[in-house]
Scaffold this active site. Structure first.
Site, PDB file in Angstrom:
ATOM      1  NE  ARG A 112     -15.485 -27.429  74.511  1.00  0.00           N
ATOM      2  CZ  ARG A 112     -16.492 -27.481  73.656  1.00  0.00           C
ATOM      3  NH1 ARG A 112     -16.336 -27.045  72.428  1.00  0.00           N
ATOM      4  NH2 ARG A 112     -17.657 -27.959  74.015  1.00  0.00           N
TER       5      ARG A 112
ATOM      6  CG  ASN B 134     -14.315 -30.548  73.499  1.00  0.00           C
ATOM      7  OD1 ASN B 134     -13.581 -30.310  74.440  1.00  0.00           O
ATOM      8  ND2 ASN B 134     -15.626 -30.626  73.633  1.00  0.00           N
TER       9      ASN B 134
END
Length: 132
Positions: free
Chosen positions: A58, A76
């Site tokens: 990320r 996520n």
């Protein structure tokens, strides 16, 4: 006090000042002078599968998307995948999806990637969102 002559006087003032007078019909987006100056934009939602959680995917995505000037977000998923929305210049979106996300950061192992058209507003900037 508002009199009947006030609207006429206002019209005369606007007309004398060079204001345009139109029939009240709005211009179409295609005829708008500003629409031609807007750069083309592409927005996609991407699902990335493999070893993509716990490897800074990320943070890496945020850094790369901002570098390319993209808008959107990354998060996520509880199923172990990473989901992202990328919006901006079509070439930059293509680069992010096909070249960068297909490989990912050094510790990741991408086994699959799927891209879908996205019609929702991606927001401004590029954000990291909580897991869903």
């Amino acid at each position: 006090m508002f009199t009947r002559s006030a609207p006429t006087a206002l019209f005369r003032l606007k007309f004398a000042a060079g204001a345009s007078v139109h029939s009240g019909h709005s211009m179409s987006a295609a005829a708008s002078p500003n629409s031609a100056s807007l750069p083309p934009s592409k927005t996609v939602r991407v699902e990335i599968k493999g070893r993509v959680q716990g490897v800074f995917f990320r943070d890496w995505t945020v850094e790369n998307a901002r570098e390319l000037g993209l808008h959107g977000w990354v998060r996520n998923r509880r199923n172990g995948s990473v989901e992202a929305v990328f919006s901006g210049d079509p070439d930059a979106v293509q680069d992010m999806v096909e070249r960068r996300c297909r490989v990912g950061p050094p510790s990741s192992v991408v086994t699959g990637i799927a891209s879908f058209p996205w019609n929702e507003d991606p927001g401004q900037g590029f954000q990291r969102k909580p897991t869903v």
